[in-house]
Structures are given as structure tokens and as C-alpha cells.
Design a protein around this motif. Structure first.
Motif, PDB file in Angstrom:
ATOM      1  N   PHE A  44      47.541  19.744   3.075  1.00 23.54           N
ATOM      2  CA  PHE A  44      46.717  19.064   4.080  1.00 23.54           C
ATOM      3  C   PHE A  44      47.427  19.055   5.430  1.00 23.54           C
ATOM      4  O   PHE A  44      46.825  19.363   6.461  1.00 23.54           O
ATOM      5  CB  PHE A  44      46.398  17.640   3.636  1.00 23.54           C
ATOM      6  CG  PHE A  44      45.571  16.889   4.632  1.00 23.54           C
ATOM      7  CD1 PHE A  44      44.202  17.045   4.676  1.00 23.54           C
ATOM      8  CD2 PHE A  44      46.165  16.034   5.550  1.00 23.54           C
ATOM      9  CE1 PHE A  44      43.434  16.377   5.599  1.00 23.54           C
ATOM     10  CE2 PHE A  44      45.412  15.361   6.483  1.00 23.54           C
ATOM     11  CZ  PHE A  44      44.046  15.523   6.510  1.00 23.54           C
ATOM     12  N   ARG A  79      49.327  18.779  -2.593  1.00 24.74           N
ATOM     13  CA  ARG A  79      48.082  18.505  -1.876  1.00 24.74           C
ATOM     14  C   ARG A  79      48.379  17.943  -0.486  1.00 24.74           C
ATOM     15  O   ARG A  79      47.777  18.352   0.506  1.00 24.74           O
ATOM     16  CB  ARG A  79      47.223  17.527  -2.672  1.00 24.74           C
ATOM     17  CG  ARG A  79      45.891  17.246  -2.003  1.00 24.74           C
ATOM     18  CD  ARG A  79      44.970  16.439  -2.889  1.00 24.74           C
ATOM     19  NE  ARG A  79      44.486  17.296  -3.960  1.00 24.74           N
ATOM     20  CZ  ARG A  79      44.606  17.004  -5.265  1.00 24.74           C
ATOM     21  NH1 ARG A  79      45.174  15.888  -5.649  1.00 24.74           N
ATOM     22  NH2 ARG A  79      44.136  17.828  -6.164  1.00 24.74           N
ATOM     23  N   ALA A  90      51.762  17.583  -8.023  1.00 26.69           N
ATOM     24  CA  ALA A  90      50.416  17.961  -7.573  1.00 26.69           C
ATOM     25  C   ALA A  90      50.026  17.181  -6.319  1.00 26.69           C
ATOM     26  O   ALA A  90      49.457  17.740  -5.379  1.00 26.69           O
ATOM     27  CB  ALA A  90      49.396  17.730  -8.682  1.00 26.69           C
ATOM     28  N   ASP A  91      50.342  15.890  -6.296  1.00 26.08           N
ATOM     29  CA  ASP A  91      50.061  15.078  -5.110  1.00 26.08           C
ATOM     30  C   ASP A  91      50.867  15.571  -3.911  1.00 26.08           C
ATOM     31  O   ASP A  91      50.364  15.621  -2.790  1.00 26.08           O
ATOM     32  CB  ASP A  91      50.387  13.613  -5.365  1.00 26.08           C
ATOM     33  CG  ASP A  91      49.396  12.937  -6.298  1.00 26.08           C
ATOM     34  OD1 ASP A  91      48.310  13.502  -6.524  1.00 26.08           O
ATOM     35  OD2 ASP A  91      49.719  11.839  -6.798  1.00 26.08           O
TER      36      ASP A  91
END
Length: 57
Positions: free
Chosen positions: A20, A16, A12-13
């Protein structure tokens, strides 16, 4: 051009961080295209980027 590298603790990190980075690059691209289409100046670009872009004589 540099290749972005992201270290993340979880998937998930990582997703993300990738999202970005993609959004940041896409925003730059859209802003550049908008300014070029409008015939506006490109001196806002940092040194090396400005010299690589020969969009209008």
C-alpha cells in the motif's frame, strides 16, 4: 523525507502495508511526472513539497 515504519501482526499484514505504501508513493510520482510533462501547474502540491521541486522556472 520520512522513513515509513509499519507494525504488523503477521507477514501477510506487513506485505499488504508495504504494498500500500509503495503504491501510494508511486501514484504521487506518476501524477507529478504527468503534470510536469503536460506543462500543467504544480500549485496543487502541499507547501514544502512545492518549494523543493524546481522543475520549471
Amino acid at each position: 523525507m520520512a522513513t515509513p515504519r509499519r507494525l504488523a501482526a503477521s507477514r501477510a499484514d506487513a506485505a499488504r502495508a508495504l504494498g500500500f505504501a509503495h503504491a501510494q508513493e508511486r501514484f504521487f510520482q506518476m501524477d507529478l511526472m504527468r503534470r510536469n510533462a503536460a506543462g500543467g501547474p504544480l500549485p496543487f502540491l502541499p507547501g514544502e513539497t512545492r518549494h523543493r521541486l524546481v522543475l520549471k522556472p
